[in-house]
Design a protein around this motif. Structure first.
Motif, short mmCIF file in Angstrom:
data_model
loop_
_atom_site.label_atom_id
_atom_site.label_comp_id
_atom_site.label_asym_id
_atom_site.label_seq_id
_atom_site.Cartn_x
_atom_site.Cartn_y
_atom_site.Cartn_z
N LYS B 300 -10.55 -5.39 -7.50
CA LYS B 300 -9.42 -4.48 -7.57
C LYS B 300 -9.45 -3.55 -6.35
N PRO B 301 -8.41 -3.49 -5.57
CA PRO B 301 -8.42 -2.60 -4.40
C PRO B 301 -8.40 -1.14 -4.82
N MET B 302 -7.73 -0.85 -5.93
CA MET B 302 -7.59 0.53 -6.42
C MET B 302 -7.10 0.44 -7.85
N ASN B 303 -6.97 1.59 -8.50
CA ASN B 303 -6.45 1.59 -9.87
C ASN B 303 -5.01 2.03 -9.94
N ARG B 304 -4.66 2.88 -9.00
CA ARG B 304 -3.34 3.49 -9.06
C ARG B 304 -2.82 3.55 -7.63
N ALA B 305 -1.82 2.77 -7.37
CA ALA B 305 -1.43 2.55 -5.98
C ALA B 305 -0.07 3.11 -5.63
N VAL B 306 0.04 3.57 -4.40
CA VAL B 306 1.35 3.79 -3.78
C VAL B 306 1.47 2.75 -2.68
N VAL B 307 2.60 2.08 -2.64
CA VAL B 307 2.80 1.05 -1.63
C VAL B 307 3.78 1.56 -0.58
N LEU B 308 3.32 1.65 0.65
CA LEU B 308 4.21 2.01 1.76
C LEU B 308 4.65 0.71 2.42
N THR B 309 5.96 0.53 2.53
CA THR B 309 6.39 -0.75 3.06
C THR B 309 7.60 -0.61 3.97
N ALA B 310 7.90 -1.72 4.65
CA ALA B 310 9.11 -1.78 5.45
C ALA B 310 9.57 -3.23 5.52
N ASN B 311 9.11 -4.01 4.56
CA ASN B 311 9.47 -5.43 4.56
C ASN B 311 9.31 -5.98 3.16
N SER B 312 9.68 -7.21 2.95
CA SER B 312 9.59 -7.78 1.61
C SER B 312 8.14 -8.08 1.24
N ASP B 313 7.27 -8.19 2.26
CA ASP B 313 5.86 -8.46 1.96
C ASP B 313 5.27 -7.36 1.08
#
Lengths: 413, 976, 228, 87
Positions: B300-313
């Motif tokens: 598990k990379p983390m338990n509670r994530a915020v995802v910063l994105t600029a693409n569909s990936d």
């Protein structure tokens, strides 16, 4: 922490001005044009503007400053040459080097490490004694030392060299140093710029106009400028410039390659050179090992890298330093060395009036940067070869008056 | 302790049945077989895996793709071990390398608080007073460097091999696998390599929760593995691209030099970090790193994530997190809006809050200072953060998915012209060199189906290039939207928004560098050192370029990239060095020399006896006894290392006339003559002896060191001159032994029926005869100045000849002598040694060899130059000299200088104590005014003392060469 | 008085013998004798005693075979006149009637080597004592070895840059190249034949043998790798 | 490693070859005055371009001529000395 660094923490804006101005256009005429914005060209501009009050000068650089051999060499500085003319010349250079950081107010990381040239054969040892004796005659700190002396300066080195070529002794040159090469160009560039010299990067020389044996101007990709004096300081590109003025020279161009390792904690204090094993190595302030070997074996005007070079150099390095087996090489690169038949530079006036050469730097150009700049500035300003470079003129070949630096062609760099 | 371990995932790379214990910073850690060091540590709850280079900030996983250089570790003798890719082993005892004390509480972390004092290039601006620099240098050197070398590390000799293939595919992701398959199906032999433990690339972890895609990839891998024309090598890095399609492949324990006919570069892309304050906190990582953690290692990379994105990936990555039960609190999208698709829908359905046109302004550190506690999110206004409306979203991890940079290093090295594609915001190949192809994401193709098509296209193009397939056009559709954001970089007044994690470079460093005039990409790189760290800019160069483009108001295309040089990943020196082959040559008599106690010295690839050890005697005594044996009785020396050449044909004599300085057409058959060779500039390059065996047959020798080059040069000249003659190199095929001394003739007479009288076999003659039953060529030449024979036989008979001579000489106390004794002996005769008594610029006039030069011949190499040189007085000439008869001090050595009026007036080239003459003798170059016989001059020795010497005639010994011509009837008749 | 001839590789085998007995730290017993000395064609040579290696990787010394070299523009015609077959292109070889081979090295140079039963080379040496114009005899004193076994291509890949797999063996190629830094002549086939300057023989042998032993092969009796 | 094609032995890595310098055809030395001769001996055609050069395949001792672009290291043609036209 040095006091000087306080200003960075205390000021809101970054408190540093531009080191070099960028200029939109070339003027139509200059008192002198210097072709080549490497260490040598910028140093000449610096001394011309500082010592000869000549500042209406353009330095014309095809790439960016320091992009040639200034930024590609292995940064070794020494003066333990073989011939009196070589020794005097490089000794003056070392003297200038030692004060350069302070002169520039820029830290060049000029670091005196001591320089060992290893001898693996009795003939190499003989040659080293020759160099040591000539050096001492001119007051240069240089001596032949025993394997024990080498071992105590570099305890982990394997002097047996895997049994193939045991080290019999070395030429030790205490003033041998390394420096942060790029910064040298920046320091000279900034100094020249502050005195009004124009540095034009990304400007290419396309031709040189010569009228009745005199230089009259330079054609660039940004237009023509007229000038009575042109200094050519372009190392590996010299033959192309000479073609423009119709001069011929003995220069031949071979690539010189180098490698750098990942950083590691400092363990290697001195600079180690082995002519027989084709290795030279020093450790930078960042902890990287910078390594070089001999020239590539054939003419080429390209800075491509070859894998066989990396293989050979690594193999030889491990003979001397077997414990580096796990050390990784990060990057390799190359420069273009303009070699001469006698391993001495070609400097000074030429048969074309107003056209001056600063070339033939082979594998020894970096260490000559300050003195080449200084002597060429004198030569250009006075139109008379500086005393230190009298022996280095282009005409010496036609006169069979070669400089004996090749006499003991054991090792360069 | 595997608190972050997920439930088993199909296709994962770990074996949960096999536990492996190792230590990190002295603590025991348990992972599974197949874990990398980073994955095992992360699974065990470790967050600080290393410290940054400059500020010693805590760092964790960033890319997890073989360039997390902040997590380089020391493992015993292994330094700079890459924790993100190296598999764990139970014998590992790892420590972080850039930490003072435990990595979690690194004492040097205070540097972080002083960072304001240490702006970009700070070290150029301080520490440099001449007096203080040595002190500061010591301080800097203490702080510098990464891992530590252990001087007891053994010399590791890794096997290297050459390999060959039709098509080399680099990268076994979707496009690479497809390329390999289509090329192989067209009928060419393919090698496909991948640096990862398993093939499949992003096809096995960028899933967006769809396990079917992983299955498709697995099927593709299987087809490749089963294809008889494809060899697949994993854990193999393509180190660089070199001329003529040469690519060294680096494996764990080998290096393979692959020569391909054609190369397909399917190296994909590096995910690039977003730049915002504290983007380096442990827990802030690239989305692809998180996906690899999940699907390869079940971590598990983390338990509670915020995802910063600029693409569909980024959306797909968020779905991947959710699929593993990880809470995704928010998706922050830098773009003004996003395209709704299945993944965005999935996230909305799960109640994930999406913030379009927002950025992460900064990340907040947790109280323990080992991770993230929150993301501070702002909306964007024309790309600028509206800091007044910041929202704090608590989380323990942030994913960054804002774009990619082409892993185009090999393409650049292959001299591919690249262009910046605005649509995909990436450099893509523009003009590929012949035989080089690119496909997949490095080619700007991201969509999984299109990657497959692009791979097929490249595979077929490569096969067509090799003439194995007619090219069928395969259409590859362009990307629907850009996978990369044009400027995922947010300024912050407090900085710590890192661009280069290797070198701790922040956004402001670039502005400052540009302000100081380093506004050219290459100068910027050199001044800031961006991209110069161990990851070589894999995560930093693209952002640096974007920043510079913005500063200078240029397009990325105009800014251009820095030169990409080998290596792609760093390569251990043991791999480069390989076994290390050092060819050695032995004469056939080597074992005899060993048995006789020879002390060997190097002579090129040869080893020659320097002298023979004798019980109870030191080196000097041994040499002296050898000299005396030759002068007073008979000695024997192996001279088999001399170059030995033969020339036959109608023009043989003419050929020699042209290459040597003497006259040879007039030589009588059965005679020998000294031969001196010059280069075009008139400088001495070699010497030897020429023997005329018949009208059209000469046999001649060269120096040991000159043998190979002389043969090459003569072959070249003969190619050019086309004379009617042929040269045969017999250096290795013939062996030669010198038998010298007053008893030489008596000894030889025992072994041959050939008439050896002076009349039948005079001085300087050559004869073919049988010696001890062996056909031999014998020359009456005398380098050492005694009656002697240089005997040449076939190499396979050398041992027999040596034994026969030793036996025959036993009654006369025959003694083998080495190179040192020979040097003394020849010096007594005043003979020079090319290379010792000449240097790279010596002419025959200077060396007193004018007698050997026939300037009036029609032509010889060097003649024209010599005509010019002969007109002037030489700067110095070679003379003989002697020291006072009873000289007692420390004698001068070779290369000590002659000093006249405090100026250098020459140098000693040879000096030795002559046991025969009982004084020191030598040769020296000396300037004209001092060279008269009888003149005294001063030699300065190493310690500065002067030794007086007198110019002497040479030969010192037996000036009339009587001993070479007449058998000495009385021993010790030597007149001095 | 008659001399004896010694193979250039003889020393290498003696050294190996010494190393082995030192490793075993006891006087060499019957089993530990890895080499024996033999004499053929008046040449002394040493050879390995193990027989098992030839299937995986075996090396043997064939320097004792008699051989003859000749070069020059008229060499081909002269050899033809001596009733020898001439390979029609450079760097090809042909078998000789009665055993042995003739290899064409480049355009104008030839190597003739006998089999263990033939003796063409000594005759040619005799005949070439007074050669006609443009015929230059070449004294051959090669270290000549043979390699065989299933791992041979792997060994070659570690020691030589040539792409042996790409050769068309039906064309009977001869390869002049370098191996571990030494100039060699190679004839590939089921058994690989290698010739080099005898003074490099010990080095070449030792270097190859070290790698061969790593690959579980070794020095074998020459009968196991006997050429045509 | 760079490949070079020997006209006899085929394509091999550059490590099998020795570079012999540019092919320079010197006219009758005695016909030249001292200065012209000295220039012939020492001066080079130093600028990059396509040059005819001597190369030797060392294992076979084959000297041949290569036409090589010294700016790009591309070999355009190799042939035996004097056999330029036959190709």
């Amino acid at each position: 922490m040095p006091f000087r660094l306080l200003k960075f923490a205390l000021s809101k804006e970054h408190p540093e001005p531009r080191m070099f101005q960028s200029r939109d256009r070339l003027k139509s005429s200059y008192d002198a044009v210097i072709i080549g914005g490497g260490g040598h060209g910028l140093a000449a501009a610096y001394y011309l503007s500082r010592d000869y009050d000549m500042s209406n000068i353009a330095v014309i650089e095809k790439g960016y400053i320091g992009s040639g051999n200034t930024g590609r060499n292995t940064t070794i500085i020494r003066s333990n040459y073989l011939t009196p003319e070589g020794v005097k010349f490089y000794d003056e250079s070392v003297r200038l080097w030692q004060d350069l950081s302070q002169d520039f107010d820029l830290n060049l990381f000029y670091s005196t490490r001591g320089h060992f040239t290893l001898a693996h054969t009795d003939s190499a040892l003989r040659t080293m004694r020759w160099r040591a004796e000539v050096n001492k005659h001119f007051g240069i700190d240089s001596e032949v030392v025993s394997p024990d002396d080498i071992q105590s300066a570099c305890p982990p080195m394997n002097l047996a060299c895997g049994g193939h070529a045991p080290v019999l002794g070395a030429l030790y040159h205490a003033p041998g140093s390394i420096a942060r090469h790029d910064a040298v160009a920046w320091g000279y560039g900034r100094g020249a710029d502050q005195r009004g010299v124009e540095i034009h990067q990304q400007t290419e020389v396309l031709g040189i106009t010569v009228q009745s044996g005199r230089v009259t101007g330079v054609d660039t990709n940004r237009g023509h400028v007229s000038t009575p004096k042109v200094l050519c300081a372009v190392a590996g590109f010299t033959p192309r410039i000479l073609d423009m003025v119709g001069l011929r020279s003995p220069l031949y161009i071979h690539p010189l390659q180098a490698l750098v390792s990942e950083p590691m904690k400092p363990w290697l204090d001195p600079i180690i050179v082995s002519g027989s094993l084709h290795v030279y190595v020093s450790q930078t302030a960042r902890g990287e090992l910078v390594m070089g070997a001999s020239l590539d074996p054939y003419e080429l005007h390209s800075t491509r890298s070859t894998f066989d070079f990396a293989e050979g150099l690594a193999a030889h390095m491990l003979e001397l330093f077997p414990f580096l087996s796990h050390v990784k090489i990060v990057r390799q690169w190359a420069g273009l060395a303009d070699m001469t038949p006698d391993f001495a530079p070609i400097m000074g006036k030429t048969p074309i009036e107003g056209f001056y050469l600063d070339s033939g730097w082979g594998t020894w150009g970096f260490k000559a940067t300050p003195v080449a700049g200084k002597t060429m500035a004198h030569t250009v300003a006075c139109d008379r070869n500086h005393d230190l470079i009298q022996e280095f003129s282009l005409s010496r070949f036609k006169d069979y008056q070669l400089v004996g630096e090749k006499g003991a062609a054991s090792v360069g760099h | 302790m595997n608190e972050m371990r997920l439930l088993p995932i199909p296709g994962e790379w770990i074996d949960r049945r096999q536990l492996i214990d190792f230590t990190f910073e002295g603590r025991r850690v348990t992972g599974y077989a197949g874990d990398t060091i980073s994955s095992a540590l992360w699974a065990s709850g470790y967050r600080i895996l290393g410290r940054s280079f400059k500020y010693h900030r805590p760092r964790g996983i960033l890319s997890f793709a073989n360039h997390d250089t902040n997590t380089l570790m020391q493992n015993g003798q292994m330094l700079n071990v890459r924790a993100d890719v190296l598999s764990i082993r139970s014998d590992m005892a790892l420590t972080a390398i850039n930490s003072m004390g435990d990595v979690r509480s690194d004492r040097a972390h205070v540097l972080d608080f002083f960072s304001a004092f240490l702006p970009v290039g700070f070290y150029y601006k301080a520490f440099h007073t001449k007096k203080l620099f040595p002190f500061w240098e010591k301080v800097i050197r203490r702080m510098t460097g990464l891992g530590t070398v252990d001087p007891s590390t053994p010399h590791i000799r890794t096997a290297k091999r050459y390999d060959f293939c039709d098509v080399l595919v680099i990268g076994a992701g979707i496009s690479g696998l497809s390329a390999a398959l289509s090329a192989a199906q067209a009928g060419v032999d393919v090698v496909i390599v991948d640096e990862n433990l398993h093939p499949g690339g992003s096809g096995q972890y960028q899933l967006g929760g769809e396990m079917a895609q992983a299955q498709h990839t697995a099927n593709l891998v299987k087809s490749v593995q089963q294809h008889p024309r494809i060899r697949l090598y994993t854990e193999t890095e393509a180190a660089g691209y070199y001329d003529d399609h040469w690519v060294p492949l680096v494996g764990r324990n080998y290096l393979s030099k692959m020569r391909a006919e054609s190369v397909i570069v399917a190296t994909g892309v590096y995910e690039q970090p977003a730049v915002f304050r504290n983007n380096d906190l442990p827990g802030v990582m690239l989305a692809s790193a998180a996906q690899r953690l999940i699907y390869r290692y079940g971590v598990k990379p983390m338990n509670r994530a915020v995802v910063l994105t600029a693409n569909s990936d980024g959306y797909r990555a968020a779905v991947d997190l959710i699929a593993q039960g990880i809470t995704v609190v928010a998706v922050v999208d830098l773009r003004e809006s996003y395209v709704e698709d299945q993944w965005t829908k999935k996230l909305c359905d799960r109640g994930v809050k999406i913030f379009p046109n927002h950025c992460i302004y900064e990340a907040s550190s947790n109280p323990a200072n080992d991770g993230v506690s929150a993301a501070i999110v702002c909306s964007l206004n024309s790309g600028n953060p509206e800091t007044g409306f910041a929202q704090l979203i608590s989380c323990d991890g942030i994913l960054m998915s804002v774009g990619w940079a082409a892993a185009a290093n090999l393409l650049y090295q292959a001299k591919t012209k690249m262009r910046f594609d605005d649509h995909v915001q990436q450099f893509v190949p523009h003009i590929l060199p012949p035989g080089i192809f690119a496909c997949g994401r490095v080619n700007g193709i991201f969509h999984i189906e299109q990657k497959r098509c692009d791979g097929q296209r490249a595979g077929l193009e490569a096969a067509a290039y090799l003439g194995k397939s007619d090219l069928t056009k395969i259409a590859v559709l362009p990307e629907a939207e850009s996978p990369s954001h044009p400027f995922p970089i947010v300024a912050h007044p407090k900085g710590k928004n890192f661009v280069d994690f290797d070198e701790d470079l922040q956004l402001k460093d670039f502005y400052n560098a540009a302000q100081e005039g380093f506004d050219n990409i290459e100068l910027l790189k050199r001044y800031t050192t961006v991209g110069m760290g161990a990851s070589q800019g894999k995560h930093s160069n693209m952002n640096a370029l974007r920043i510079l483009a913005r500063i200078t108001n240029k397009t990325p295309e105009q800014v251009g990239t820095t030169t990409a040089r080998p290596f792609f990943h760093p390569v251990p020196m043991s791999h480069l060095a390989g076994r290390g082959f050092t060819p050695e040559r032995r004469t056939p008599l080597h074992s005899r020399h060993e048995a006789l106690g020879a002390e060997f010295m190097l002579a090129g690839a040869w080893r020659r006896p320097e002298y023979y050890r004798q019980r109870g005697k030191n080196r000097e005594d041994c040499i002296r006894l050898e000299v005396e044996a030759v002068r007073n009785g008979v000695g024997i020396i192996d001279v088999g290392t001399l170059g030995k050449l033969e020339i036959r044909g109608a023009d043989a004599a003419e050929f020699l006339e042209r290459v040597y300085t003497g006259r040879y057409t007039s030589m009588k058959i059965g005679t020998t003559r000294y031969a001196l060779m010059l280069d075009e500039t008139g400088v001495i390059v070699d010497d030897g002896v020429i023997a005329r065996l018949s009208a059209e047959h000469f046999y001649f020798t060269t120096t040991t060191s000159g043998a190979a080059t002389v043969y090459w040069e003569l072959s070249r000249l003969n190619t050019m001159w086309r004379l009617d003659c042929g040269i045969v190199n017999l250096t290795g095929a013939r062996s030669s032994i010198n038998l010298v001394g007053s008893h030489a003739r008596t000894v030889l007479a025992k072994l041959t029926d050939f008439e050896l009288s002076e009349a039948a076999f005079p001085y300087l003659a050559v004869r073919e005869m049988r010696i001890a039953g062996m056909p031999a060529i014998a020359m009456r030449v005398g380098f050492v100045g005694e009656w002697g024979y240089e005997i040449h036989v076939a190499a396979d008979s050398a041992l027999a000849l040596w034994d026969a001579l030793m036996n025959a000489g036993a009654d006369y106390n025959i003694r083998p002598f080495g190179v040192e004794a020979q040097r003394v002996l020849r010096l007594e005769k005043g003979h020079l040694i090319v290379g010792q008594d000449t240097d790279g610029l010596t002419t025959p006039m200077e060396a007193n060899l004018g007698w050997a030069v026939k300037l009036d011949k029609p032509f010889f190499v060097g003649q024209r130059s010599l005509q010019i040189i002969a007109k002037r007085t030489p700067k110095h000439t070679l003379v003989g000299f002697v020291l006072e008869k009873n000289f007692k001090g420390t004698p001068p050595q070779e290369c000590h200088l002659i000093i006249d009026n405090n100026e250098i007036a020459g140098r000693v080239t040879s000096i030795a104590f002559s046991p025969t003459l009982q004084c020191y003798i030598g040769l020296a170059y000396i300037k004209p005014g001092l060279s008269e016989v009888g003149n005294s001059f001063s030699i300065r020795t190493t310690d500065g003392t002067s030794v007086m010497a007198t110019v002497s005639k040479t030969p010192f010994y037996d000036p009339d060469n009587a001993r070479q011509k007449k058998i000495a009837t009385v021993r010790r008749e030597v007149v001095v | 008085m008659t001399g004896f001839r010694v193979s250039p590789i003889c020393d290498a085998m003696r050294l190996a013998q010494r190393a082995t007995s030192e490793k075993m730290a006891k006087p060499s017993s019957e089993e530990s004798l890895i080499a024996t000395e033999r004499e053929i064609n008046q040449m002394r040579f040493a050879q390995g005693n193990s027989s098992g290696h030839s299937t995986t990787l075996g090396i043997t010394d064939l320097s004792f075979l008699t051989r003859f070299g000749v070069k020059g523009a008229a060499a081909a015609a002269w050899l033809h006149a001596q009733n020898l077959p001439i390979p029609d292109a450079p760097n090809r070889w042909l078998p000789l009637r009665g055993g042995g081979l003739i290899a064409r090295l480049g355009f104008n140079e030839f190597l003739i080597e006998d089999s263990i039963n033939s003796s063409i080379a000594p005759q040619l040496i005799e005949l070439s004592q007074h050669p006609p114009a443009k015929v230059y005899p070449v004294l051959r004193q090669d270290a000549a070895i043979a390699l065989g076994g299933s791992l041979i291509l792997d060994l070659l890949a570690q020691t030589c840059s040539l792409h042996f797999r790409a050769l068309n063996l039906s064309e009977c190629p001869v390869v002049l190249t370098t191996m571990v830094g030494v100039n060699v002549t190679i004839i590939p086939g089921e058994i690989y034949r290698i010739w080099c300057d005898g003074t490099y023989g010990v080095y070449l042998w030792q270097t190859l043998l070290n790698i061969i032993e790593e690959m579980q092969g070794g020095a074998v009796e020459f009968e196991q790798l006997l050429p045509l | 490693m760079k490949l070079i094609t020997c006209p006899i032995n085929g394509t091999r890595p550059v490590s099998e070859f020795v570079y012999g310098g540019e092919l320079r055809l010197i006219s009758d030395p005695q016909a030249l005055d001292d200065q012209t001769w000295a220039e012939q001996v020492f001066y080079r055609n130093g600028a990059p371009g396509i040059k005819k050069e001597w190369w030797c395949h060392v294992p076979s001792n084959t000297w041949f001529i290569a036409e090589r672009n010294t700016a790009t290291d591309e070999t355009l043609n190799t042939y035996l000395y004097g056999e330029e036209d036959s190709r």
